[in-house]
Scaffold this motif. Structure first.
Motif, short mmCIF file in Angstrom:
data_model
loop_
_atom_site.label_atom_id
_atom_site.label_comp_id
_atom_site.label_asym_id
_atom_site.label_seq_id
_atom_site.Cartn_x
_atom_site.Cartn_y
_atom_site.Cartn_z
N GLU A 117 0.81 -1.21 0.00
CA GLU A 117 0.00 0.00 0.00
C GLU A 117 0.85 1.27 0.00
O GLU A 117 1.98 1.27 0.48
CB GLU A 117 -0.93 0.01 1.22
N GLN A 118 0.27 2.34 -0.52
CA GLN A 118 0.97 3.61 -0.62
C GLN A 118 0.91 4.44 0.66
O GLN A 118 1.60 5.42 0.79
CB GLN A 118 0.42 4.43 -1.79
N LYS A 119 0.07 4.04 1.59
CA LYS A 119 0.04 4.71 2.90
C LYS A 119 -0.39 3.72 3.97
O LYS A 119 -1.14 2.78 3.71
CB LYS A 119 -0.84 5.96 2.90
N VAL A 120 0.10 3.95 5.17
CA VAL A 120 -0.09 3.00 6.25
C VAL A 120 -1.55 2.87 6.65
O VAL A 120 -1.99 1.80 7.10
CB VAL A 120 0.78 3.39 7.47
N THR A 121 -2.34 3.92 6.46
CA THR A 121 -3.76 3.84 6.82
C THR A 121 -4.50 2.84 5.93
O THR A 121 -5.53 2.30 6.33
CB THR A 121 -4.42 5.21 6.75
N ASP A 122 -3.99 2.60 4.72
CA ASP A 122 -4.60 1.59 3.86
C ASP A 122 -4.31 0.18 4.38
O ASP A 122 -5.17 -0.71 4.30
CB ASP A 122 -4.10 1.73 2.42
N VAL A 123 -3.11 -0.03 4.91
CA VAL A 123 -2.79 -1.31 5.56
C VAL A 123 -3.73 -1.50 6.74
O VAL A 123 -4.35 -2.57 6.92
CB VAL A 123 -1.32 -1.33 6.04
N ARG A 124 -3.84 -0.48 7.55
CA ARG A 124 -4.72 -0.53 8.72
C ARG A 124 -6.16 -0.85 8.33
O ARG A 124 -6.81 -1.70 8.95
CB ARG A 124 -4.68 0.81 9.46
N GLY A 125 -6.64 -0.20 7.28
CA GLY A 125 -8.02 -0.41 6.85
C GLY A 125 -8.29 -1.83 6.41
O GLY A 125 -9.35 -2.40 6.70
N LYS A 126 -7.34 -2.44 5.69
CA LYS A 126 -7.54 -3.81 5.20
C LYS A 126 -7.52 -4.82 6.36
O LYS A 126 -8.25 -5.81 6.32
CB LYS A 126 -6.48 -4.15 4.16
N VAL A 127 -6.69 -4.55 7.35
CA VAL A 127 -6.67 -5.46 8.51
C VAL A 127 -7.93 -5.28 9.35
O VAL A 127 -8.56 -6.25 9.76
CB VAL A 127 -5.40 -5.22 9.36
#
Length: 266
Positions: free
Chosen positions: A175-185
């Motif tokens: 992902e291009q930003k950490v909040t996208d990682v957070r959102g998927k988890v």
């Protein structure tokens, strides 16, 4: 004679109308000008995605003018830097690492910067850990792991961590930003994700953290600077001052950030 009187009356009426219009315009202009002068200018802040909760709280609670004192664009630090290099106008640049701030300095976008917080990676899983992840180990085989892309601070930190721990990561997406990682988890779309401690804390009702030996040894220093061509330099300095203040630092701690890196360690 009658024709002359009519012309004179019409001219007088026009003159009075013009005078009244000018008077109204001047009064409105003066009022608008004074209202504009009394309203503080808003600092345009480009900040790392992991600050999307903490920075608005600082603006609302610490900066004069409250929420109107700053406008924010949150994204990956490298993406924000690309925008600035392309000519985007902003007053403050706040990164989630030192490398992107150094790149901004080399590009002539900032003169100097200071550390305002720190962060660390954690391995986050959906609440209850349904996939049974036990760490950066064989429990990830066949599971959906998401990480940040290379160049993004959390992505650079992830690669550094994997190299130091001598583990091979096989993510299904970067992902291009950490909040996208957070959102998927948090949504259960991913079985696990490497994110910042602050991101896991922001979604504590949806994300659990799996302990990983040695993961705490790598700390990301967060840096902040007033941009050299800031359109609103006074507002920019006021926002940075608020971030560095005791109240601003408390808000950052409340959101899970660690203390700033010692400037002498640069």
């Amino acid at each position: 004679m009658m024709h002359r009187r009519r012309l004179a009356a019409a001219a007088a009426a026009c003159a009075m109308g013009a005078l009244a219009l000018a008077s109204c315009t001047n009064e409105t202009g003066t009022r608008d000008s004074s209202r504009s002068a009394s309203k503080p200018q808003a600092a345009v802040v480009f900040a790392a995605a992991s600050l999307s909760e903490a920075f608005p709280a600082i603006a609302a609670d610490v900066v004069d003018g409250g929420q109107d004192a700053a406008t924010f664009t949150f994204d990956g630090s490298s993406g924000l830097l690309d925008q600035l290099k392309a000519g985007a106008r902003a007053d403050v640049y706040a990164t989630a690492d030192t490398a992107n701030m150094e790149a901004a300095k080399e590009a002539g976008l900032v003169d100097d910067y200071e550390s305002y917080a720190s962060n660390r990676l954690v391995l986050g899983v959906p609440k209850g850990n349904p996939a049974g992840i036990t760490g950066l180990d064989s429990s990830l085989d066949g599971k959906k792991l998401v990480i940040c892309a290379q160049g993004v601070p959390c992505g650079n930190a992830t690669r550094k961590l994997a190299e130091r721990l001598k583990v091979s990561l096989k993510p299904v997406s970067e992902e291009q930003k950490v909040t996208d990682v957070r959102g998927k988890v948090a949504s259960g779309e991913a079985d696990a994700g490497l994110m910042y401690a602050t991101d896991a804390a922001a979604e504590r009702d949806a994300i659990d953290v799996v302990e990983v030996d040695g993961i705490d040894d790598d700390i990301n220093a967060y840096e902040i600077a007033v941009l050299k061509d800031a359109p609103h330099p006074e507002a920019a300095r006021a926002f940075v001052k608020a971030v560095m203040s005791e109240s601003g630092q408390k808000i950052l701690r409340d959101h899970g950030f660690g203390p700033p890196r010692d400037a002498d360690s640069r």
